[in-house]
Design a protein around this motif. Structure first.
Motif, PDB file in Angstrom:
ATOM      1  N   LYS A  64     -19.002 -15.399  48.145  1.00 20.66           N
ATOM      2  CA  LYS A  64     -19.158 -16.852  48.220  1.00 20.66           C
ATOM      3  C   LYS A  64     -20.634 -17.185  48.350  1.00 20.66           C
ATOM      4  CE  LYS A  64     -14.746 -17.737  50.483  1.00 20.66           C
ATOM      5  NZ  LYS A  64     -14.095 -18.398  51.610  1.00 20.66           N
ATOM      6  N   ILE A  65     -20.957 -18.439  48.103  1.00 22.05           N
ATOM      7  CA  ILE A  65     -22.329 -18.892  48.317  1.00 22.05           C
ATOM      8  C   ILE A  65     -22.563 -18.963  49.814  1.00 22.05           C
ATOM      9  CG2 ILE A  65     -23.921 -20.825  48.068  1.00 22.05           C
ATOM     10  CD1 ILE A  65     -22.551 -21.476  45.431  1.00 22.05           C
ATOM     11  N   GLY A  66     -23.662 -18.376  50.262  1.00 18.79           N
ATOM     12  CA  GLY A  66     -24.022 -18.410  51.675  1.00 18.79           C
ATOM     13  C   GLY A  66     -25.218 -19.310  51.891  1.00 18.79           C
ATOM     14  N   PHE A  67     -25.548 -19.494  53.134  1.00 20.87           N
ATOM     15  CA  PHE A  67     -26.676 -20.355  53.483  1.00 20.87           C
ATOM     16  C   PHE A  67     -27.537 -19.695  54.548  1.00 20.87           C
ATOM     17  CE2 PHE A  67     -23.313 -23.090  51.981  1.00 20.87           C
ATOM     18  CZ  PHE A  67     -23.966 -23.837  51.017  1.00 20.87           C
ATOM     19  N   LEU A  68     -28.839 -19.767  54.359  1.00 28.04           N
ATOM     20  CA  LEU A  68     -29.808 -19.311  55.343  1.00 28.04           C
ATOM     21  C   LEU A  68     -30.495 -20.553  55.880  1.00 28.04           C
ATOM     22  CD1 LEU A  68     -31.320 -16.661  56.430  1.00 28.04           C
ATOM     23  CD2 LEU A  68     -33.143 -17.425  54.922  1.00 28.04           C
ATOM     24  N   TYR A  69     -30.585 -20.644  57.199  1.00 29.60           N
ATOM     25  CA  TYR A  69     -31.183 -21.815  57.846  1.00 29.60           C
ATOM     26  C   TYR A  69     -32.458 -21.398  58.560  1.00 29.60           C
ATOM     27  CZ  TYR A  69     -26.358 -23.360  57.240  1.00 29.60           C
ATOM     28  OH  TYR A  69     -25.119 -23.657  56.724  1.00 29.60           O
ATOM     29  N   ILE A  70     -33.558 -22.063  58.240  1.00 33.37           N
ATOM     30  CA  ILE A  70     -34.818 -21.844  58.939  1.00 33.37           C
ATOM     31  C   ILE A  70     -35.034 -23.060  59.832  1.00 33.37           C
ATOM     32  CG2 ILE A  70     -37.299 -21.502  58.719  1.00 33.37           C
ATOM     33  CD1 ILE A  70     -36.776 -20.184  56.016  1.00 33.37           C
TER      34      ILE A  70
END
Length: 98
Positions: A64-70
């Motif tokens: 699945k599409i994932g997300f990285l949060y800065i």
């Protein structure tokens, strides 16, 4: 120039007009964790100094599409990812940056 400690590919969607039609084109860019900043962009021209980065977190499931949060002092920047960012995030948390 500082050493790259970890690297992760991120994707964003660029909107272009071609043949009088608006199209969405996925563009892959590198995210690089350096000793003093997190840099991204085609030539790593955009960066966040680590002294302004409060945390890095993610939401990822294989396939699945994932997300990285800065998380920065100015807000949260979100990147779409297609691979597991655990190594990148772990390397960030090992740094003494604040």
């Amino acid at each position: 120039m500082t050493e790259t400690l970890a690297r992760l590919n991120a994707t964003y969607t660029e909107h272009v007009i071609e043949d009088f039609q608006k199209k969405r084109v996925p563009v892959e860019i590198p995210l690089c964790l350096k000793e003093d900043r997190i840099a991204y962009g085609h030539n790593l021209e955009i960066s966040y100094p680590l002294k302004e980065v409060l945390d890095v977190s993610y939401r990822y499931e294989p396939g699945k599409i994932g997300f990285l949060y800065i998380h920065t002092i100015q807000g949260v920047r979100t990147f779409q990812i297609n691979s597991d960012p655990a190594g990148f995030v772990e390397q960030f948390h090992q740094l003494d940056h604040l």
